[in-house]
Scaffold this motif. Structure first.
Motif, PDB file in Angstrom:
ATOM      1  N   GLN A 168      18.611  45.863 -14.212  1.00 54.62           N
ATOM      2  CA  GLN A 168      18.434  45.308 -12.858  1.00 54.62           C
ATOM      3  C   GLN A 168      17.147  44.503 -12.772  1.00 54.62           C
ATOM      4  OE1 GLN A 168      18.473  48.788 -10.407  1.00 54.62           O
ATOM      5  NE2 GLN A 168      20.704  48.888 -10.273  1.00 54.62           N
ATOM      6  N   GLN A 169      16.085  45.061 -13.370  1.00 55.65           N
ATOM      7  CA  GLN A 169      14.786  44.397 -13.307  1.00 55.65           C
ATOM      8  C   GLN A 169      14.803  43.063 -14.052  1.00 55.65           C
ATOM      9  OE1 GLN A 169      12.165  45.558 -11.333  1.00 55.65           O
ATOM     10  NE2 GLN A 169      11.707  43.420 -11.745  1.00 55.65           N
ATOM     11  N   MET A 170      15.461  43.035 -15.208  1.00 54.83           N
ATOM     12  CA  MET A 170      15.548  41.770 -15.964  1.00 54.83           C
ATOM     13  C   MET A 170      16.247  40.710 -15.131  1.00 54.83           C
ATOM     14  SD  MET A 170      16.326  42.689 -19.938  1.00 54.83           S
ATOM     15  CE  MET A 170      16.865  44.356 -19.909  1.00 54.83           C
ATOM     16  N   ALA A 171      17.299  41.129 -14.398  1.00 58.89           N
ATOM     17  CA  ALA A 171      18.024  40.178 -13.549  1.00 58.89           C
ATOM     18  C   ALA A 171      17.105  39.668 -12.433  1.00 58.89           C
ATOM     19  CB  ALA A 171      19.273  40.835 -12.978  1.00 58.89           C
ATOM     20  N   LEU A 172      16.305  40.574 -11.854  1.00 56.27           N
ATOM     21  CA  LEU A 172      15.387  40.160 -10.784  1.00 56.27           C
ATOM     22  C   LEU A 172      14.344  39.171 -11.301  1.00 56.27           C
ATOM     23  CD1 LEU A 172      14.772  43.551  -8.903  1.00 56.27           C
ATOM     24  CD2 LEU A 172      15.946  41.518  -8.022  1.00 56.27           C
ATOM     25  N   TRP A 173      13.755  39.500 -12.447  1.00 53.07           N
ATOM     26  CA  TRP A 173      12.744  38.596 -13.021  1.00 53.07           C
ATOM     27  C   TRP A 173      13.355  37.236 -13.357  1.00 53.07           C
ATOM     28  CZ3 TRP A 173      10.731  43.032 -16.590  1.00 53.07           C
ATOM     29  CH2 TRP A 173       9.728  43.737 -15.916  1.00 53.07           C
ATOM     30  N   ARG A 174      14.580  37.277 -13.846  1.00 53.86           N
ATOM     31  CA  ARG A 174      15.252  36.038 -14.188  1.00 53.86           C
ATOM     32  C   ARG A 174      15.396  35.166 -12.935  1.00 53.86           C
ATOM     33  NH1 ARG A 174      21.046  34.995 -15.703  1.00 53.86           N
ATOM     34  NH2 ARG A 174      20.933  33.034 -16.872  1.00 53.86           N
ATOM     35  N   GLY A 175      15.709  35.827 -11.802  1.00 52.67           N
ATOM     36  CA  GLY A 175      15.786  35.129 -10.527  1.00 52.67           C
ATOM     37  C   GLY A 175      14.459  34.488 -10.139  1.00 52.67           C
ATOM     38  N   GLU A 176      13.356  35.083 -10.600  1.00 49.31           N
ATOM     39  CA  GLU A 176      12.027  34.525 -10.331  1.00 49.31           C
ATOM     40  C   GLU A 176      11.598  33.549 -11.418  1.00 49.31           C
ATOM     41  OE1 GLU A 176       8.935  37.375  -8.847  1.00 49.31           O
ATOM     42  OE2 GLU A 176      10.495  38.868  -9.153  1.00 49.31           O
ATOM     43  N   GLY A 177      12.522  33.206 -12.294  1.00 48.02           N
ATOM     44  CA  GLY A 177      12.229  32.213 -13.321  1.00 48.02           C
ATOM     45  C   GLY A 177      11.567  32.762 -14.573  1.00 48.02           C
ATOM     46  N   ARG A 178      11.569  34.092 -14.752  1.00 43.35           N
ATOM     47  CA  ARG A 178      10.971  34.703 -15.940  1.00 43.35           C
ATOM     48  C   ARG A 178      12.040  35.413 -16.756  1.00 43.35           C
ATOM     49  NH1 ARG A 178       6.100  33.714 -18.411  1.00 43.35           N
ATOM     50  NH2 ARG A 178       4.936  32.729 -16.751  1.00 43.35           N
ATOM     51  N   VAL A 179      12.382  34.877 -17.888  1.00 44.37           N
ATOM     52  CA  VAL A 179      13.334  35.573 -18.752  1.00 44.37           C
ATOM     53  C   VAL A 179      12.529  36.457 -19.698  1.00 44.37           C
ATOM     54  CG1 VAL A 179      15.160  35.311 -20.461  1.00 44.37           C
ATOM     55  CG2 VAL A 179      15.008  33.722 -18.538  1.00 44.37           C
ATOM     56  N   LEU A 180      12.615  37.764 -19.492  1.00 44.03           N
ATOM     57  CA  LEU A 180      11.822  38.704 -20.285  1.00 44.03           C
ATOM     58  C   LEU A 180      12.741  39.732 -20.912  1.00 44.03           C
ATOM     59  CD1 LEU A 180       8.914  39.428 -17.753  1.00 44.03           C
ATOM     60  CD2 LEU A 180       8.676  38.315 -19.985  1.00 44.03           C
ATOM     61  N   SER A 181      12.520  40.017 -22.183  1.00 48.05           N
ATOM     62  CA  SER A 181      13.289  41.106 -22.766  1.00 48.05           C
ATOM     63  C   SER A 181      12.542  42.414 -22.521  1.00 48.05           C
ATOM     64  CB  SER A 181      13.554  40.856 -24.249  1.00 48.05           C
ATOM     65  OG  SER A 181      12.396  41.098 -24.984  1.00 48.05           O
ATOM     66  N   VAL A 182      13.286  43.494 -22.393  1.00 45.26           N
ATOM     67  CA  VAL A 182      12.696  44.792 -22.075  1.00 45.26           C
ATOM     68  C   VAL A 182      13.167  45.826 -23.100  1.00 45.26           C
ATOM     69  CG1 VAL A 182      12.650  46.686 -20.391  1.00 45.26           C
ATOM     70  CG2 VAL A 182      12.470  44.328 -19.595  1.00 45.26           C
ATOM     71  N   SER A 183      12.226  46.641 -23.557  1.00 47.46           N
ATOM     72  CA  SER A 183      12.614  47.756 -24.418  1.00 47.46           C
ATOM     73  C   SER A 183      12.529  49.055 -23.632  1.00 47.46           C
ATOM     74  CB  SER A 183      11.730  47.815 -25.665  1.00 47.46           C
ATOM     75  OG  SER A 183      10.389  48.043 -25.319  1.00 47.46           O
ATOM     76  N   VAL A 184      13.490  49.928 -23.880  1.00 47.02           N
ATOM     77  CA  VAL A 184      13.517  51.241 -23.226  1.00 47.02           C
ATOM     78  C   VAL A 184      13.431  52.327 -24.290  1.00 47.02           C
ATOM     79  CG1 VAL A 184      14.862  50.464 -21.229  1.00 47.02           C
ATOM     80  CG2 VAL A 184      16.061  51.260 -23.265  1.00 47.02           C
TER      81      VAL A 184
END
Ligand code: C2E
Ligand code: MG
Ligand code: MG
Ligand code: MG
Length: 292
Positions: free
Chosen positions: A100-116
């Motif tokens: 969900q967070q990656m989708a939100l950041w993408r909406g703000e113009g930041r494509v970030l990969s996340v590790s869990v």
């Protein structure tokens, strides 16, 4: 007489055991309540390439906003959960929240990969890959290849071959894997040989000791050599100082994570952090000096 003592001893042990399992159950129930009531939150810590300053991604780290005890780190509550059903629910919540967070950041113009961080217990569930696939499907707005799983080696994998195949199945879904705290857990070298992990994370204890201890330095150099020989990517954890960063660059490890770059932060601070981030000039100086 000895028999009586023995029996008493046994009763005392039994009562203690009972008390312990009741208190474990209570903490599990309390944590489950925390999950349902939204007291759990993911913080994010950047991983950067020290050579060119590029932001490589974020690691999601769990925090509990406890109403009485304040913000608790995972060490204060996750050990209780190990090997329970709740461990799996929490793991799925972490994956879902990160997507969900990656989708939100993408909406703000930041494509970030996340590790869990995913426990070995969770990873070894027979439906892990299927559940992961449906979580990914539910978040089709997140580009494939952006989610990474850090496998914690704190418990032994009971079936390394099985986990190897599982990793391949998940990799076909675009998920990447790293071996967390590499060098400290169970049979690291066997895992390196048998598991198709994309990445190794050098444990922070070795980074911390690198300048004072020739043993730690040798281990760091050894892991860097292994990562090259096995063509795995590398991240150094616990990079706190410019000296750590400079030495790692010199040794050939470019990607780092640690308080010297940024502490874990709430999701809402990440985009602003990325905008203001620039690598310390000292690292650039070090790079020039060493590349001559
Ligand atoms: P980890 O995955 O090895 O994460 C790195 C830990 O080191 C984090 O602690 C991070 O805050 C801390 N750290 C990062 N940079 C520095 C530094 O420069 N200096 C020092 N001293 N520490 C640094 P944290 O957040 O307390 O997490 C501890 C461990 O808890 C994690 O170690 C991971 O094994 C586990 N964990 C965290 N979140 C989760 C989760 O969502 N699920 C599971 N199963 N485990 C998690
Ligand atoms: Mg980790
Ligand atoms: Mg680690
Ligand atoms: Mg750790």
């Amino acid at each position: 007489k000895a028999k009586d003592l023995g029996r008493n001893g046994y009763q005392i042990f039994d009562a203690e055991h009972d008390r312990q399992s009741r208190s474990r159950l209570q903490s599990l129930q309390r944590l489950e309540q925390a999950l349902v009531q939204g007291e759990l939150q993911l913080y994010y810590q950047p991983k950067v390439n020290m050579r060119d300053g590029q932001i490589v991604g974020m690691e999601a780290l769990m925090r509990w906003h406890h109403p009485l005890r304040g913000v608790l780190p995972p060490g204060a509550f996750l050990p209780e959960v190990e090997d329970s059903q709740l461990d799996i629910r929490l793991g799925e919540w972490v994956i879902e929240t990160a997507l969900q967070q990656m989708a939100l950041w993408r909406g703000e113009g930041r494509v970030l990969s996340v590790s869990v961080n995913i426990s070995a217990h969770h990873l070894q569930q027979s439906d892990f890959a299927a559940r992961l696939a449906s979580l990914l499907d539910a978040h089709a707005d997140v580009p494939r290849g952006m989610l990474e799983i850090e496998v914690l080696e704190s418990t032994a994998l009971s079936d390394v071959e099985h986990v190897g195949r599982l990793m391949q199945t998940c990799q076909a879904l675009g998920v990447r894997f790293s071996l967390d705290d590499f060098g400290t857990g169970y049979s690291s070298l066997l895992y390196l040989k048998r598991l198709p992990a994309d990445k190794l994370k050098i444990d922070q204890s070795f980074i911390r000791g690198m300048h004072e201890s020739s043993d730690d330095l040798a281990i760091v150099q050894g892991i860097i050599g292994l990562s090259e020989a096995f063509s795995r990517e590398l991240v150094a954890e616990g990079v706190e100082t410019v000296e750590h960063g400079s030495l790692l660059l010199h040794l050939g490890c470019d990607v780092a994570q640690g308080y010297g770059i940024a502490k874990p932060m709430p999701a809402g601070e990440v985009v602003a952090w990325c905008r203001h981030w620039h690598s310390p000039p000292q690292w650039q100086g070090a790079r020039k000096r060493w590349s001559q």
